[in-house]
Design a protein around this motif. Structure first.
Motif, short mmCIF file in Angstrom:
data_model
loop_
_atom_site.label_atom_id
_atom_site.label_comp_id
_atom_site.label_asym_id
_atom_site.label_seq_id
_atom_site.Cartn_x
_atom_site.Cartn_y
_atom_site.Cartn_z
N TRP A 143 0.85 -1.20 0.00
CA TRP A 143 0.00 0.00 0.00
C TRP A 143 0.88 1.24 0.00
O TRP A 143 1.88 1.30 0.71
N LEU A 144 0.50 2.25 -0.76
CA LEU A 144 1.11 3.57 -0.67
C LEU A 144 0.03 4.51 -0.17
O LEU A 144 -1.02 4.66 -0.82
N VAL B 225 6.23 13.59 -5.81
CA VAL B 225 5.29 12.54 -6.22
C VAL B 225 6.03 11.46 -7.01
O VAL B 225 5.91 10.26 -6.73
N ALA B 226 6.79 11.88 -8.01
CA ALA B 226 7.53 10.93 -8.85
C ALA B 226 8.54 10.15 -8.02
O ALA B 226 8.69 8.93 -8.18
N ALA B 227 9.23 10.84 -7.12
CA ALA B 227 10.26 10.17 -6.31
C ALA B 227 9.64 9.15 -5.37
O ALA B 227 10.19 8.05 -5.18
N ALA B 228 8.51 9.48 -4.76
CA ALA B 228 7.86 8.56 -3.82
C ALA B 228 7.44 7.27 -4.52
O ALA B 228 7.66 6.17 -4.01
N VAL B 229 6.84 7.41 -5.69
CA VAL B 229 6.41 6.22 -6.44
C VAL B 229 7.62 5.42 -6.89
O VAL B 229 7.64 4.18 -6.81
N LEU C 155 6.51 13.45 1.40
CA LEU C 155 5.64 13.62 0.24
C LEU C 155 4.69 14.78 0.42
O LEU C 155 3.81 14.77 1.28
N ASP C 156 4.89 15.78 -0.40
CA ASP C 156 3.94 16.87 -0.59
C ASP C 156 3.29 16.60 -1.93
O ASP C 156 3.96 16.68 -2.98
N VAL C 157 2.01 16.24 -1.94
CA VAL C 157 1.37 15.81 -3.18
C VAL C 157 1.24 16.94 -4.20
O VAL C 157 0.89 16.68 -5.35
#
Length: 276
Positions: free
Chosen positions: A4-5, A62-66, A54-56
């Motif tokens: 889960w993310l 966003v790209a880095a978190a995924v 993560l600041d959406v």
């Protein structure tokens, strides 16, 4: 093992859901603007939890978190868009910059997360997207027009997205919680700086200084987390999951009122067709 993310995990429903997922033995990417607020989860489950900043509203984050989530766990099975906050103001009181920030987080941030995880889900032909909305999108209380609009827009996108992704084996669930004992009505609630006296009896009653519900809401975040897990892992996840007895009552009342008004004006509505 399911991964889960979750966005917005520092407190409230996001944190309760992250804890529930990890207690089930599944993996969780727990995120927050300040990753220090979720570090304890990663420390408690070092093999199955990854804490990330993560600041959406930040495309690079966003790209880095995924990217980091996929590198660590091989893929994201469930995305939970929980990051968001409230904003109270009469529509006329709403400050343009504040409203834009609200939509950037509550709507466009969620869309950015969806677009970032979908390539992996489509490649695997499996996955689920959970978008946390609010009963406010249905009842639209005075003083919450902008917040309700941001969540209603999220629900509209969720509905179309569900139809687009269903043939690809990917579920989409919009969640409408009622009142839960979280920080939403406290730290996570903002409002217009300058009230207008004419709205004192409508929007004004819901300003933070006049609101007495914080800390007394009927909903239990831990039970809500379990309900979301049950819905997501069911053979046929619902398009809409309403959470809380208060939300159920309010949702049904709005539906009944809408149906009654539709019937009351049926003749005029139908009169606009070309004569047959």
């Amino acid at each position: 093992m399911t991964t889960w993310l979750l966005t917005g995990c520092s407190t409230g429903l996001g944190r309760a859901l992250a804890e529930a997922v990890l207690e089930r033995g599944e993996s969780a990417v727990v995120t927050a603007r300040d990753p220090g607020t979720v570090r304890d989860l990663a420390d408690a489950y070092p093999e199955r939890a990854l804490a990330l900043p993560l600041d959406v509203t930040d495309p690079e984050q966003v790209a880095a978190a995924v990217r980091e989530a996929e590198a660590r766990f091989g893929g994201i099975d469930v995305l939970v868009n929980n990051a968001g906050y409230g904003y109270r103001a009469a529509v006329e009181e709403g400050e343009d910059e504040a409203v834009q920030r609200l939509f950037a987080t509550n709507l466009f941030g969620a869309v950015a997360m969806v677009k970032a995880v979908l390539p992996g889900m489509r490649a695997r032909r499996s996955g689920a997207v959970v978008n946390i909305s609010s009963i406010g999108a249905m009842v639209c209380p005075p003083g919450s027009g902008y917040y309700a609009a941001s969540k209603a827009a999220l629900e509209g996108i969720s509905s179309s997205l569900r139809k687009e992704l269903q043939p690809l084996g990917i579920a989409v669930v919009a969640v409408e919680p009622g009142g839960f004992r979280t920080d939403f009505s406290g730290r996570s609630l903002t409002q217009a700086a300058t009230p207008i006296a004419d709205y004192a009896e409508t929007a004004g009653k819901r300003r933070k200084e006049n609101d007495t519900v914080h800390g007394t809401q009927p909903g239990d975040p831990a039970r809500a987390a379990q309900a979301i897990i049950t819905a997501v892992t069911s053979p046929e996840p619902p398009a809409m999951l309403v959470l809380g007895s208060d939300a159920l009552t309010a949702y049904a009342a709005v539906l009944d009122a809408q149906r009654a008004e539709l019937e009351a004006w049926r003749g005029l509505s139908a009169s606009t067709d070309f004569p047959s």
